[in-house]
Design an enzyme around this catalytic site. Structure first.
Site, PDB file in Angstrom:
ATOM      1  N   ASP A  65       0.831  -1.209   0.000  1.00  0.00           N
ATOM      2  CA  ASP A  65       0.000   0.000   0.000  1.00  0.00           C
ATOM      3  C   ASP A  65       0.862   1.253   0.000  1.00  0.00           C
ATOM      4  O   ASP A  65       2.092   1.176   0.126  1.00  0.00           O
ATOM      5  CB  ASP A  65      -0.956  -0.009   1.214  1.00  0.00           C
ATOM      6  CG  ASP A  65      -0.257  -0.404   2.522  1.00  0.00           C
ATOM      7  OD1 ASP A  65       0.992  -0.314   2.587  1.00  0.00           O
ATOM      8  OD2 ASP A  65      -0.957  -0.795   3.466  1.00  0.00           O
ATOM      9  N   ASN A 134      -7.618  -2.879  14.306  1.00  0.00           N
ATOM     10  CA  ASN A 134      -9.029  -3.035  13.907  1.00  0.00           C
ATOM     11  C   ASN A 134      -9.216  -4.175  12.908  1.00  0.00           C
ATOM     12  O   ASN A 134     -10.269  -4.290  12.294  1.00  0.00           O
ATOM     13  CB  ASN A 134      -9.565  -1.727  13.310  1.00  0.00           C
ATOM     14  CG  ASN A 134      -8.888  -1.350  11.998  1.00  0.00           C
ATOM     15  OD1 ASN A 134      -7.943  -2.005  11.565  1.00  0.00           O
ATOM     16  ND2 ASN A 134      -9.369  -0.305  11.359  1.00  0.00           N
ATOM     17  N   HIS A 136      -7.501  -4.668  10.072  1.00  0.00           N
ATOM     18  CA  HIS A 136      -7.204  -4.418   8.658  1.00  0.00           C
ATOM     19  C   HIS A 136      -5.929  -5.142   8.217  1.00  0.00           C
ATOM     20  O   HIS A 136      -5.065  -5.447   9.034  1.00  0.00           O
ATOM     21  CB  HIS A 136      -7.151  -2.914   8.345  1.00  0.00           C
ATOM     22  CG  HIS A 136      -5.922  -2.187   8.787  1.00  0.00           C
ATOM     23  ND1 HIS A 136      -5.882  -0.812   8.916  1.00  0.00           N
ATOM     24  CD2 HIS A 136      -4.679  -2.606   9.134  1.00  0.00           C
ATOM     25  CE1 HIS A 136      -4.675  -0.441   9.293  1.00  0.00           C
ATOM     26  NE2 HIS A 136      -3.927  -1.502   9.446  1.00  0.00           N
ATOM     27  N   GLU A 141      -9.795  -1.513   5.292  1.00  0.00           N
ATOM     28  CA  GLU A 141     -10.438  -1.248   6.568  1.00  0.00           C
ATOM     29  C   GLU A 141     -11.739  -2.053   6.685  1.00  0.00           C
ATOM     30  O   GLU A 141     -12.236  -2.582   5.681  1.00  0.00           O
ATOM     31  CB  GLU A 141     -10.738   0.257   6.682  1.00  0.00           C
ATOM     32  CG  GLU A 141      -9.506   1.159   6.540  1.00  0.00           C
ATOM     33  CD  GLU A 141      -8.558   1.120   7.738  1.00  0.00           C
ATOM     34  OE1 GLU A 141      -8.578   0.145   8.525  1.00  0.00           O
ATOM     35  OE2 GLU A 141      -7.774   2.079   7.887  1.00  0.00           O
TER      36      GLU A 141
END
Ligand code: PGA
Length: 254
Positions: A65, A134, A136, A141
Site C-alpha cells: 500500500d 481493527n 485491517h 479497513e
C-alpha cells in the site's frame, strides 16, 4: 492456517526470516509491508544478507500500500520507508521494488495499473502482512469487500490514530491510501502474517477464530490455502484454542 506462537517479537522475526529467505534465494516475487511489526524481520534479513546467507538480486518486490497525497520523496511515504528500513540495505534492484503511485493525478487509474503490474509480473509468491488493531490488512479497513482489488481507500479513524506516531500530529496523517485489495492479496501464493503485542490480540482472535467477515478484513486469510500466522505470546493471548495451536506447532508430522 498455520499458527506459530513464539515467546518474543525477536523470535517471531527469526521464524519469519527463515521462511522469507527460502523465497528470496529462489528469486521469488516478494510482497513487502511497512509498519513497525516487520522491521525486526527486515533487520534479521539484512544481517543474513551481510553473512551472505541470502540474496535478493533475483527477486522483485511489490509493496502492499501507499498513502495518497505524499510525494515519493516524503520520508513517511511507503516508497521511502521500505527503502530506508530494508531494500536499500540489501542487494535488491531498486527499480524492481514497486509500490502504488500514491501521488498520481488519477488514483483510480494508478490503482488499476498497480493491480495489472502484479499480474504481469506473474503474481506474488509470498506476501508479508501485518494486522491493524481493527483487523485491517494493507489499508483494507472494516467493510472492505473480501474480493476487492487495488483501490483508493479511506483510512479508519483508528488507523489515523495508530499512524499519528509517524507524523507531527494527527492532522498531518493522510486520510486516503492506495491499497492492494483483499482479492489481490488473496492471489499471492503464500500469505505470511506477523503480529506482536497485546494491542493486536483481539484482532488476531477475530482473524483466526471469528467468523469470516468484512468487519475483520484479516479473516479473509481463513479462505487461503497457504496462510502462515506468526504471533508472539501477547498477540496470541486471546486465542481460545491457544493450547491446541501450540500442540500442532510442536508435533508437526514432517
Ligand atoms: P504496525 O501496523 O506493524 O505498525 O502495527 C500493522 C498494520 O497496521 O497493518
Amino acid at each position: 492456517m498455520d499458527i506459530l506462537i513464539r515467546s518474543t517479537p525477536a523470535e517471531v522475526a527469526i521464524a519469519a526470516a527463515d521462511i522469507f529467505v527460502r523465497y528470496a534465494n529462489a528469486g521469488a516475487t516478494l510482497g513487502l509491508a511497512t509498519g513497525s511489526t516487520p522491521v525486526a524481520m527486515y533487520q534479521e534479513l539484512t544481517a543474513r544478507y551481510e553473512r551472505q546467507e541470502v540474496s535478493f538480486a533475483r527477486s522483485r518486490a511489490f509493496l502492499l500500500d501507499e498513502y495518497v497525497g505524499l510525494a515519493r520523496s516524503h520520508e513517511q511515504s511507503y516508497y521511502s520507508t521500505i527503502r530506508r528500513v530494508f531494500t536499500s540495505h540489501v542487494d535488491f534492484i531498486d527499480e524492481l521494488v514497486q509500490s502504488p503511485e500514491g501521488d498520481a493525478a488519477d488514483s483510480d487509474r494508478a490503482a488499476a495499473a498497480y493491480d495489472q503490474a502484479i499480474r504481469h509480473a506473474g503474481g506474488i509468491d509470498i506476501q508479508l502482512l501485518g494486522i491493524g488493531g481493527n483487523g485491517h490488512i494493507g489499508f483494507n479497513e472494516p467493510s472492505s469487500s473480501l474480493q476487492s482489488r487495488t483501490r483508493l481507500e479511506t483510512l479508519h479513524p483508528r488507523t489515523v490514530q495508530d499512524n499519528a506516531r509517524f507524523f507531527e500530529n494527527t492532522d498531518s496523517v493522510p486520510r486516503y491510501a492506495l491499497t492492494q485489495g483483499l482479492g489481490t492479496i488473496s492471489e499471492a501464493r503464500h500469505l505470511l502474517l506477523l503480529a506482536t503485542g497485546t494491542e493486536k490480540s483481539s484482532a488476531v482472535r477475530d482473524m483466526v477464530e471469528g467468523p469470516l467477515s468484512a468487519h475483520c478484513p484479516a479473516s479473509v486469510l481463513q479462505l487461503h490455502p497457504r496462510a502462515t500466522v506468526i504471533l508472539d505470546e501477547d498477540a496470541a493471548s486471546q486465542l481460545e484454542d491457544y493450547e491446541y495451536y501450540r500442540f500442532v506447532d510442536e508435533h508437526r508430522p514432517h
